[in-house]
Design a protein around this motif. Structure first.
Motif, PDB file in Angstrom:
ATOM      1  N   GLY A 128     -15.796  42.880   9.074  1.00 22.98           N
ATOM      2  CA  GLY A 128     -15.732  44.249   8.571  1.00 22.98           C
ATOM      3  C   GLY A 128     -16.480  44.453   7.269  1.00 22.98           C
ATOM      4  N   GLN A 129     -16.794  43.380   6.567  1.00 27.06           N
ATOM      5  CA  GLN A 129     -17.505  43.483   5.283  1.00 27.06           C
ATOM      6  C   GLN A 129     -18.960  43.884   5.515  1.00 27.06           C
ATOM      7  OE1 GLN A 129     -17.211  39.940   2.914  1.00 27.06           O
ATOM      8  NE2 GLN A 129     -18.374  40.795   1.231  1.00 27.06           N
ATOM      9  N   GLN A 130     -19.508  44.671   4.587  1.00 24.93           N
ATOM     10  CA  GLN A 130     -20.907  45.071   4.662  1.00 24.93           C
ATOM     11  C   GLN A 130     -21.753  44.140   3.810  1.00 24.93           C
ATOM     12  OE1 GLN A 130     -20.920  49.225   3.599  1.00 24.93           O
ATOM     13  NE2 GLN A 130     -20.704  49.809   5.739  1.00 24.93           N
ATOM     14  N   VAL A 131     -22.894  43.735   4.373  1.00 24.51           N
ATOM     15  CA  VAL A 131     -23.787  42.787   3.720  1.00 24.51           C
ATOM     16  C   VAL A 131     -25.235  43.222   3.919  1.00 24.51           C
ATOM     17  CG1 VAL A 131     -22.226  40.815   3.969  1.00 24.51           C
ATOM     18  CG2 VAL A 131     -23.862  41.322   5.782  1.00 24.51           C
ATOM     19  N   ARG A 132     -26.119  42.572   3.188  1.00 22.66           N
ATOM     20  CA  ARG A 132     -27.559  42.743   3.364  1.00 22.66           C
ATOM     21  C   ARG A 132     -28.149  41.386   3.691  1.00 22.66           C
ATOM     22  NH1 ARG A 132     -28.111  46.471  -1.560  1.00 22.66           N
ATOM     23  NH2 ARG A 132     -28.136  48.501  -0.571  1.00 22.66           N
ATOM     24  N   MET A 133     -29.286  41.413   4.385  1.00 19.80           N
ATOM     25  CA  MET A 133     -30.028  40.176   4.612  1.00 19.80           C
ATOM     26  C   MET A 133     -30.853  39.910   3.366  1.00 19.80           C
ATOM     27  SD  MET A 133     -29.632  38.993   7.837  1.00 19.80           S
ATOM     28  CE  MET A 133     -31.127  38.298   8.449  1.00 19.80           C
ATOM     29  N   ARG A 134     -30.947  38.665   2.985  1.00 20.57           N
ATOM     30  CA  ARG A 134     -31.802  38.294   1.854  1.00 20.57           C
ATOM     31  C   ARG A 134     -33.256  38.549   2.252  1.00 20.57           C
ATOM     32  NH1 ARG A 134     -29.077  35.481  -2.105  1.00 20.57           N
ATOM     33  NH2 ARG A 134     -27.094  34.607  -1.441  1.00 20.57           N
ATOM     34  N   SER A 135     -34.134  38.666   1.278  1.00 17.15           N
ATOM     35  CA  SER A 135     -35.537  38.939   1.560  1.00 17.15           C
ATOM     36  C   SER A 135     -36.097  37.880   2.510  1.00 17.15           C
ATOM     37  CB  SER A 135     -36.344  38.959   0.261  1.00 17.15           C
ATOM     38  OG  SER A 135     -36.245  37.717  -0.388  1.00 17.15           O
ATOM     39  N   GLY A 136     -36.972  38.325   3.368  1.00 13.65           N
ATOM     40  CA  GLY A 136     -37.537  37.422   4.360  1.00 13.65           C
ATOM     41  C   GLY A 136     -36.680  37.311   5.603  1.00 13.65           C
ATOM     42  N   GLY A 137     -35.738  38.245   5.792  1.00 10.00           N
ATOM     43  CA  GLY A 137     -34.846  38.198   6.941  1.00 10.00           C
ATOM     44  C   GLY A 137     -35.501  38.568   8.252  1.00 10.00           C
ATOM     45  N   GLY A 138     -36.679  39.140   8.209  1.00  2.20           N
ATOM     46  CA  GLY A 138     -37.384  39.519   9.425  1.00  2.20           C
ATOM     47  C   GLY A 138     -38.520  40.459   9.105  1.00  2.20           C
ATOM     48  N   ALA A 139     -39.619  40.340   9.833  1.00  2.00           N
ATOM     49  CA  ALA A 139     -40.815  41.130   9.551  1.00  2.00           C
ATOM     50  C   ALA A 139     -40.597  42.613   9.840  1.00  2.00           C
ATOM     51  CB  ALA A 139     -41.984  40.598  10.360  1.00  2.00           C
ATOM     52  N   MET A 140     -39.774  42.935  10.833  1.00  2.00           N
ATOM     53  CA  MET A 140     -39.591  44.322  11.250  1.00  2.00           C
ATOM     54  C   MET A 140     -38.339  44.957  10.655  1.00  2.00           C
ATOM     55  SD  MET A 140     -42.237  44.727  13.075  1.00  2.00           S
ATOM     56  CE  MET A 140     -41.970  46.234  13.961  1.00  2.00           C
TER      57      MET A 140
ATOM     58  N   ILE B 188     -20.302  42.709   9.215  1.00  2.00           N
ATOM     59  CA  ILE B 188     -19.879  41.446   9.824  1.00  2.00           C
ATOM     60  C   ILE B 188     -18.981  41.779  11.016  1.00  2.00           C
ATOM     61  CG2 ILE B 188     -18.611  39.289   9.492  1.00  2.00           C
ATOM     62  CD1 ILE B 188     -21.050  39.302   7.745  1.00  2.00           C
ATOM     63  N   LEU B 189     -19.388  41.336  12.218  1.00  2.00           N
ATOM     64  CA  LEU B 189     -18.602  41.576  13.424  1.00  2.00           C
ATOM     65  C   LEU B 189     -17.703  40.395  13.767  1.00  2.00           C
ATOM     66  CD1 LEU B 189     -21.336  43.176  15.691  1.00  2.00           C
ATOM     67  CD2 LEU B 189     -19.620  44.334  14.298  1.00  2.00           C
ATOM     68  N   ALA B 190     -18.172  39.178  13.469  1.00  2.00           N
ATOM     69  CA  ALA B 190     -17.388  37.990  13.792  1.00  2.00           C
ATOM     70  C   ALA B 190     -17.857  36.822  12.944  1.00  2.00           C
ATOM     71  CB  ALA B 190     -17.532  37.638  15.269  1.00  2.00           C
ATOM     72  N   THR B 191     -16.924  35.922  12.655  1.00  2.00           N
ATOM     73  CA  THR B 191     -17.276  34.665  11.998  1.00  2.00           C
ATOM     74  C   THR B 191     -17.435  33.618  13.095  1.00  2.00           C
ATOM     75  OG1 THR B 191     -14.944  34.158  11.663  1.00  2.00           O
ATOM     76  CG2 THR B 191     -16.086  35.229   9.847  1.00  2.00           C
ATOM     77  N   LEU B 192     -18.428  32.763  12.927  1.00  2.00           N
ATOM     78  CA  LEU B 192     -18.745  31.753  13.927  1.00  2.00           C
ATOM     79  C   LEU B 192     -18.707  30.365  13.291  1.00  2.00           C
ATOM     80  CD1 LEU B 192     -21.781  33.641  15.499  1.00  2.00           C
ATOM     81  CD2 LEU B 192     -19.453  33.566  16.373  1.00  2.00           C
ATOM     82  N   PRO B 193     -18.667  29.323  14.104  1.00  2.00           N
ATOM     83  CA  PRO B 193     -18.666  27.958  13.555  1.00  2.00           C
ATOM     84  C   PRO B 193     -19.963  27.666  12.796  1.00  2.00           C
ATOM     85  CG  PRO B 193     -18.162  27.958  15.912  1.00  2.00           C
ATOM     86  CD  PRO B 193     -18.570  29.334  15.552  1.00  2.00           C
TER      87      PRO B 193
ATOM     88  N   ARG C  87     -21.891  36.937  13.200  1.00  2.00           N
ATOM     89  CA  ARG C  87     -22.487  37.931  14.091  1.00  2.00           C
ATOM     90  C   ARG C  87     -22.467  39.236  13.326  1.00  2.00           C
ATOM     91  NH1 ARG C  87     -19.397  38.345  19.314  1.00  2.00           N
ATOM     92  NH2 ARG C  87     -18.372  40.011  18.221  1.00  2.00           N
ATOM     93  N   ILE C  88     -23.636  39.860  13.171  1.00  2.00           N
ATOM     94  CA  ILE C  88     -23.760  41.068  12.359  1.00  2.00           C
ATOM     95  C   ILE C  88     -24.471  42.155  13.154  1.00  2.00           C
ATOM     96  CG2 ILE C  88     -23.779  39.802  10.179  1.00  2.00           C
ATOM     97  CD1 ILE C  88     -26.831  40.194  10.114  1.00  2.00           C
TER      98      ILE C  88
ATOM     99  N   GLU D  96     -27.072  43.172  18.316  1.00  2.00           N
ATOM    100  CA  GLU D  96     -26.431  42.369  17.273  1.00  2.00           C
ATOM    101  C   GLU D  96     -27.330  41.194  16.919  1.00  2.00           C
ATOM    102  OE1 GLU D  96     -22.708  41.228  18.958  1.00  2.00           O
ATOM    103  OE2 GLU D  96     -21.965  43.282  19.012  1.00  2.00           O
ATOM    104  N   ARG D  97     -27.104  40.632  15.749  1.00  2.00           N
ATOM    105  CA  ARG D  97     -27.839  39.456  15.299  1.00  2.00           C
ATOM    106  C   ARG D  97     -26.843  38.354  14.979  1.00  2.00           C
ATOM    107  NH1 ARG D  97     -32.948  41.080  12.331  1.00  2.00           N
ATOM    108  NH2 ARG D  97     -33.107  43.322  12.603  1.00  2.00           N
ATOM    109  N   ILE D  98     -27.322  37.132  15.019  1.00  2.00           N
ATOM    110  CA  ILE D  98     -26.551  35.996  14.532  1.00  2.00           C
ATOM    111  C   ILE D  98     -27.367  35.385  13.406  1.00  2.00           C
ATOM    112  CG2 ILE D  98     -25.672  33.697  15.035  1.00  2.00           C
ATOM    113  CD1 ILE D  98     -24.999  34.651  17.811  1.00  2.00           C
ATOM    114  N   THR D  99     -26.718  35.163  12.272  1.00  2.00           N
ATOM    115  CA  THR D  99     -27.398  34.592  11.122  1.00  2.00           C
ATOM    116  C   THR D  99     -26.474  33.635  10.393  1.00  2.00           C
ATOM    117  OG1 THR D  99     -28.726  35.132   9.160  1.00  2.00           O
ATOM    118  CG2 THR D  99     -26.751  36.455   9.541  1.00  2.00           C
ATOM    119  N   THR D 100     -27.056  32.859   9.514  1.00  2.00           N
ATOM    120  CA  THR D 100     -26.252  31.920   8.734  1.00  2.00           C
ATOM    121  C   THR D 100     -25.883  32.533   7.387  1.00  2.00           C
ATOM    122  OG1 THR D 100     -28.277  30.905   7.920  1.00  2.00           O
ATOM    123  CG2 THR D 100     -27.213  29.857   9.810  1.00  2.00           C
TER     124      THR D 100
END
Length: 92
Positions: A20-32, A41-46, A55-56, A64-68
């Motif tokens: 439920g928390q709102q976040v931003r991707m750090r710079s360089g998260g994707g060209a588009m 944040i939709l889910a916490t993963l291992p 899962r965001i 949706e995206r999956i990121t670290t």
């Protein structure tokens, strides 16, 4: 001799962000990706290696995206313009 008493499983640190928390991707998260994109944040993963995964989703995207965890940063409430949440309600 009870071996279970001697062995204590290592504790894994908690996830830094919560569902439920709102976040931003750090710079360089994707060209588009828009630099101002806000994800929820939709889910916490291992963990993947030493970094937890999440899962965001951005409300403006259809997928949706999956990121670290190391690719995310907490949304700063002061930069979001949402300062009204700190104001006291008007006295009635």
């Amino acid at each position: 001799m009870n071996i279970h008493r001697r062995y204590k499983a290592p504790e894994t640190p908690p996830h830094r962000f919560v569902v439920g928390q709102q976040v931003r991707m750090r710079s360089g998260g994707g060209a588009m990706m828009k630099p101002s994109a806000i994800f929820q944040i939709l889910a916490t993963l291992p963990p993947l290696g030493r970094s937890f995964q999440y899962r965001i989703r951005d409300a403006e995207e259809k997928y949706e995206r999956i990121t670290t965890e190391d690719n995310l940063e907490a949304l700063d409430i002061w930069s979001s313009g949402d300062r009204n949440s700190f104001k006291r309600p008007a006295d009635a």
